[in-house]
Design an enzyme around this catalytic site. Structure first.
Site, PDB file in Angstrom:
ATOM      1  N   GLU A 126       1.107  -1.190  -0.007  1.00 35.55           N
ATOM      2  CA  GLU A 126       0.058  -0.010  -0.043  1.00 35.55           C
ATOM      3  C   GLU A 126       0.808   1.216   0.082  1.00 35.55           C
ATOM      4  O   GLU A 126       1.403   1.730   1.063  1.00 35.55           O
ATOM      5  CB  GLU A 126      -0.791  -0.131   1.300  1.00 35.55           C
ATOM      6  CG  GLU A 126      -1.661  -1.077   1.162  1.00 35.55           C
ATOM      7  CD  GLU A 126      -2.962  -1.126   0.376  1.00 35.55           C
ATOM      8  OE1 GLU A 126      -3.179  -0.045  -0.203  1.00 35.55           O
ATOM      9  OE2 GLU A 126      -3.798  -2.015   0.132  1.00 35.55           O
TER      10      GLU A 126
ATOM     11  N   CYS B 152      -2.223   9.613   2.662  1.00 34.19           N
ATOM     12  CA  CYS B 152      -1.918   9.123   1.379  1.00 34.19           C
ATOM     13  C   CYS B 152      -2.869   9.330   0.265  1.00 34.19           C
ATOM     14  O   CYS B 152      -2.234   9.459  -1.005  1.00 34.19           O
ATOM     15  CB  CYS B 152      -1.579   7.413   1.217  1.00 34.19           C
ATOM     16  SG  CYS B 152      -3.224   6.554   1.921  1.00 34.19           S
TER      17      CYS B 152
HETATM   18  P1  NAD Z   1       8.381   4.532   5.047  1.00 30.98           P
HETATM   19  O1  NAD Z   1       8.048   3.791   3.893  1.00 30.98           O
HETATM   20  O2  NAD Z   1       9.442   5.665   5.346  1.00 30.98           O
HETATM   21  O3  NAD Z   1       7.982   3.650   6.375  1.00 30.98           O
HETATM   22  C1  NAD Z   1       6.899   2.629   6.422  1.00 30.98           C
HETATM   23  C2  NAD Z   1       7.348   1.477   7.500  1.00 30.98           C
HETATM   24  O4  NAD Z   1       8.523   0.931   6.759  1.00 30.98           O
HETATM   25  C3  NAD Z   1       7.746   1.860   8.791  1.00 30.98           C
HETATM   26  O5  NAD Z   1       7.413   1.063   9.818  1.00 30.98           O
HETATM   27  C4  NAD Z   1       9.355   1.785   8.911  1.00 30.98           C
HETATM   28  O6  NAD Z   1       9.823   1.312  10.227  1.00 30.98           O
HETATM   29  C5  NAD Z   1       9.640   0.872   7.666  1.00 30.98           C
HETATM   30  N1  NAD Z   1      10.956   1.068   7.207  1.00 30.98           N
HETATM   31  C6  NAD Z   1      11.565   2.304   6.745  1.00 30.98           C
HETATM   32  N2  NAD Z   1      12.634   2.082   6.038  1.00 30.98           N
HETATM   33  C7  NAD Z   1      12.866   0.760   5.920  1.00 30.98           C
HETATM   34  C8  NAD Z   1      13.904  -0.023   5.153  1.00 30.98           C
HETATM   35  N3  NAD Z   1      14.826   0.504   4.564  1.00 30.98           N
HETATM   36  N4  NAD Z   1      13.589  -1.375   5.415  1.00 30.98           N
HETATM   37  C9  NAD Z   1      12.611  -1.863   5.870  1.00 30.98           C
HETATM   38  N5  NAD Z   1      11.627  -1.142   6.713  1.00 30.98           N
HETATM   39  C10 NAD Z   1      11.928   0.153   6.607  1.00 30.98           C
HETATM   40  O7  NAD Z   1       6.849   5.646   5.217  1.00 30.98           O
HETATM   41  P2  NAD Z   1       6.316   6.506   6.334  1.00 30.98           P
HETATM   42  O8  NAD Z   1       6.981   7.773   6.072  1.00 30.98           O
HETATM   43  O9  NAD Z   1       6.069   5.964   7.542  1.00 30.98           O
HETATM   44  O10 NAD Z   1       4.717   6.887   5.635  1.00 30.98           O
HETATM   45  C11 NAD Z   1       4.694   7.782   4.752  1.00 30.98           C
HETATM   46  C12 NAD Z   1       4.195   7.017   3.350  1.00 30.98           C
HETATM   47  O11 NAD Z   1       3.408   6.134   3.465  1.00 30.98           O
HETATM   48  C13 NAD Z   1       3.664   8.096   2.312  1.00 30.98           C
HETATM   49  O12 NAD Z   1       4.505   7.766   1.001  1.00 30.98           O
HETATM   50  C14 NAD Z   1       2.201   7.519   1.941  1.00 30.98           C
HETATM   51  O13 NAD Z   1       1.735   7.904   0.948  1.00 30.98           O
HETATM   52  C15 NAD Z   1       2.402   6.192   2.434  1.00 30.98           C
HETATM   53  N6  NAD Z   1       1.036   5.744   2.806  1.00 30.98           N
HETATM   54  C16 NAD Z   1       0.358   4.853   2.094  1.00 30.98           C
HETATM   55  C17 NAD Z   1      -0.918   4.489   2.457  1.00 30.98           C
HETATM   56  C18 NAD Z   1      -1.916   3.582   1.457  1.00 30.98           C
HETATM   57  O14 NAD Z   1      -2.712   3.153   2.209  1.00 30.98           O
HETATM   58  N7  NAD Z   1      -1.498   3.587   0.134  1.00 30.98           N
HETATM   59  C19 NAD Z   1      -1.347   5.013   3.641  1.00 30.98           C
HETATM   60  C20 NAD Z   1      -0.635   5.622   4.533  1.00 30.98           C
HETATM   61  C21 NAD Z   1       0.732   6.286   4.029  1.00 30.98           C
END
Ligand code: NAD
Length: 445
Positions: free
Chosen positions: A201, A235
Site C-alpha cells: 500500500e 496517502c
Molecule cells: P516509510 O516507507 O518510511 O515507512 C513505513 C514503514 O517501513 C515503517 O514501519 C518503517 O519503520 C519501515 N521502514 C522504513 N525504512 C525501511 C527499510 N529501509 N527497510 C525496512 N523497513 C523500513 O513510510 P512513512 O514515512 O512511515 O509513511 C508515509 C508514506 O506512506 C507516504 O508515502 C504515504 O503515501 C504512504 N502511505 C500509504 C498508504 C496507503 O494506504 N497506500 C497509507 C498511508 C501512508
C-alpha cells in the site's frame, strides 16, 4: 530476536470460534483503553479528537464488526461447477490462512493503518506480527503495551529498519506493507528472495480535476477539507488541482473563500510529524512566494498553515508526494492535456478525483487514468466504505484490503477437487486419437 523466533515456531489455522474470540479480545482492549489510545495519537500529531476518532478508531471498530458479522459466510468453501473432465467430482475453493503475516505500518495514521489490516489477517485465521512506525512513538508505545497479552496470536515488534529486516528474515508467510514507494521497493525485493506473497500500500500524487460543469463551491469545500485533514499527511489526500485555464480565476476565488471559512471554523491544526518532515515542506515552498495564492499563518510549533499556490508540472512541488497542507493549482486547455499532465506527474496515482456533472467527463477520465481508487465530486471518502477494495495499482501499490477484500488478501484461495467417482466411466481412459477431435466440443465448452 528471541520473541520473534518463538512466535514463529509453530502455526495451526485458527477455527471459527478462535477467530471470533481473538477479534472480540482485540476489540475489548481497544474499547477499554480508547481514551488513552486517542491521547497517544494526538500527542504524536496534535490532532483533534474528531480527526482521530473518525480516521483511526471508528474504522477499526467498523472492520472488526464487519468480520464478527460476516466471518462464518466468508469462511465457507465456495462450490464451483465441474465439466466433463472432472465428472463425478466435487469442486470448491477454500480460503486457507497463510500462516505468519507481517504487517508493517507508517506513522501518518499510526493506529488504524496497523490495526485494520491486522483485523483482516486474524479473521482469515493467521498469526500476526505488527511493526508500527518508529516515528509515531507515543502510538507505538501504547500499541506495544496494550497488545502484549495477545501473544498467543499477535506479536508487536517495536523498532525501525533493523527490526523490520529481522521480521522479513523470520519464518513469515505473508507481508502487508503500508508506506513509501521507496521502502516498498526494498520490501518487495526482500519478499522476492523467498517468494513471499505480499501487498504493498504505497503513496502517490493523486490529482483532482475540476471540470467545467463542476459545482465550484462543493469542489473547493471538499478539497480544502481533504487537504487540511491530518494536515495533508494522508496517502489519498488530493495532492494537486487541475483546472481549465479559463476557469482558474473564478475557481481560485471560490477556493480562497472556502479556505478562509474552514480555517476560521477549525479548532485545532494537526502538526507535521517531525521537524525533518516540517523542514522538507518549507524547502518545497522556498522560492515559490510569488506564486502564493493563499497562505494561512499559524504560530504553533511544527504546524504549517494551508498554502495554495500556482504551479506547473516542472515546479519542485510536483516532483514528490506533498504530504502536507500545500495545494498547487495547475491549468489545462483540454481534457486530453489534463490526462497527459496527470500521467507525467504519476502514471498510476493512488486516487483520482474528478469534480464534474458530466457523465462524459467521468467516463473519459476513468478510461484514461488508471488509479487505485476514484471519487467523483468527493475526496478521500471511498476509503470509508468497507464494501469497496482499498489499494493502489502499479506505482501506487499492489493488492487491496478492507472487509471481504482483506479476507481475500490474507487467505490463499486453494482450489480443491474431491473425486467421488468410483464408477467405471471416466472420460480420460476412453479418449484416444480418434475420439479426441469428436469430444472437442465437450472438452472445451
Ligand atoms: P516509510 O516507507 O518510511 O515507512 C513505513 C514503514 O517501513 C515503517 O514501519 C518503517 O519503520 C519501515 N521502514 C522504513 N525504512 C525501511 C527499510 N529501509 N527497510 C525496512 N523497513 C523500513 O513510510 P512513512 O514515512 O512511515 O509513511 C508515509 C508514506 O506512506 C507516504 O508515502 C504515504 O503515501 C504512504 N502511505 C500509504 C498508504 C496507503 O494506504 N497506500 C497509507 C498511508 C501512508
Amino acid at each position: 530476536m528471541k520473541e520473534l523466533k518463538n512466535f514463529t515456531q509453530s502455526f495451526k489455522p485458527a477455527s471459527y470460534s478462535e477467530r471470533i474470540s481473538r477479534l472480540e479480545e482485540l476489540k475489548r482492549i481497544v474499547e477499554t483503553h480508547e481514551a488513552d489510545i486517542v491521547t497517544a495519537i494526538n500527542n504524536d500529531l496534535n490532532r483533534s479528537n474528531y480527526e482521530t476518532l473518525m480516521a483511526e478508531i471508528y474504522p477499526f471498530y467498523k472492520e472488526i464488526n464487519y468480520f464478527i458479522k460476516h466471518l462464518k459466510v466468508l469462511m465457507k468453501p465456495h462450490k464451483v461447477k465441474g465439466n466433463i473432465a472432472t465428472f463425478g467430482s466435487k469442486n470448491y475453493i477454500e480460503k486457507r490462512p497463510y500462516g505468519f503475516v507481517a504487517v508493517i505500518s507508517p506513522w501518518n495514521y499510526p493506529f488504524q493503518l496497523g490495526l485494520v489490516p491486522i483485523v483482516g489477517a486474524i479473521a482469515a485465521g493467521n498469526k500476526v506480527i505488527l511493526k508500527p512506525s518508529e516515528i509515531s512513538t507515543n502510538t507505538s508505545n501504547i500499541i506495544v503495551k496494550l497488545f502484549q497479552p495477545l501473544q498467543e496470536f499477535m506479536l508487536v515488534v517495536d523498532g525501525g529498519v533493523e527490526e523490520t529486516t529481522s521480521i522479513l528474515n523470520a519464518n513469515i508467510d505473508y507481508v502487508f506493507f503500508t508506506g513509501s514507494t521507496k521502502v516498498g521497493k526494498i520490501i518487495m525485493k526482500s519478499c522476492a528472495e523467498n517468494l513471499i506473497p505480499h501487498t504493498l500500500e504505497l503513496g502517490g500524487k493523486s490529482p483532482c480535476i475540476v471540470e467545467n460543469s463542476a459545482n465550484f463551491t462543493v469542489a473547493a469545500k471538499r478539497l480544502v477539507w481533504g487537504k487540511l485533514f491530518n494536515a495533508g499527511q494522508t496517502c489519498i489526500a488530493p495532492d494537486y488541482v487541475l483546472v481549465r485555464e479559463e476557469n482558474k480565476e473564478k475557481f481560485v476565488e471560490t477556493l480562497i473563500t472556502e479556505a478562509k471559512k474552514m480555517v476560521a471554523k477549525k479548532e485545532r491544526f494537526t502538526k507535521i510529524i517531525s521537524q525533518n518532515h516540517y523542514n522538507r515542506l518549507l524547502q518545497l515552498l522556498q522560492g515559490e512566494e510569488n506564486n502564493f495564492i493563499y497562505q494561512q499563518k499559524i504560530e504553533e510549533e511544527q504546524t504549517l498553515g494551508l498554502t495554495i499556490l500556482s504551479a506547473t508540472k516542472d515546479s519542485a512541488i510536483m516532483k514528490e508526494e506533498i504530504f502536507g497542507p500545500i495545494l498547487p493549482i495547475l491549468t489545462y486547455k483540454s481534457a486530453k492535456e489534463a490526462v497527459e499532465l496527470s500521467h507525467s506527474v504519476c502514471k498510476n496515482p493512488l486516487s483520482l478525483y474528478v469534480f464534474t456533472n458530466s457523465k462524459q467527463d467521468i467516463n473519459f477520465y476513468s478510461k484514461h487514468i488508471l488509479s487505485g481508487g476514484m471519487c467523483v465530486n468527493d475526496v478521500i471518502m471511498h476509503f470509508n466504505n468497507d464494501y469497496l477494495p482499498f489499494g493502489g495499482v502499479g506505482q501506487s501499490g499492489i493488492g487491496s484490503y478492507h472487509g471481504k477484500y482483506s479476507f481475500d488478501t490474507f487467505s490463499h484461495a486453494r482450489s480443491v477437487l474431491v473425486n467421488l467417482n468410483s464408477l467405471r466411466f471416466d472420460v480420460r481412459y476412453q479418449i484416444n486419437d480418434t475420439l479426441i477431435g469428436k469430444l472437442k466440443y465437450f472438452l472445451t465448452k
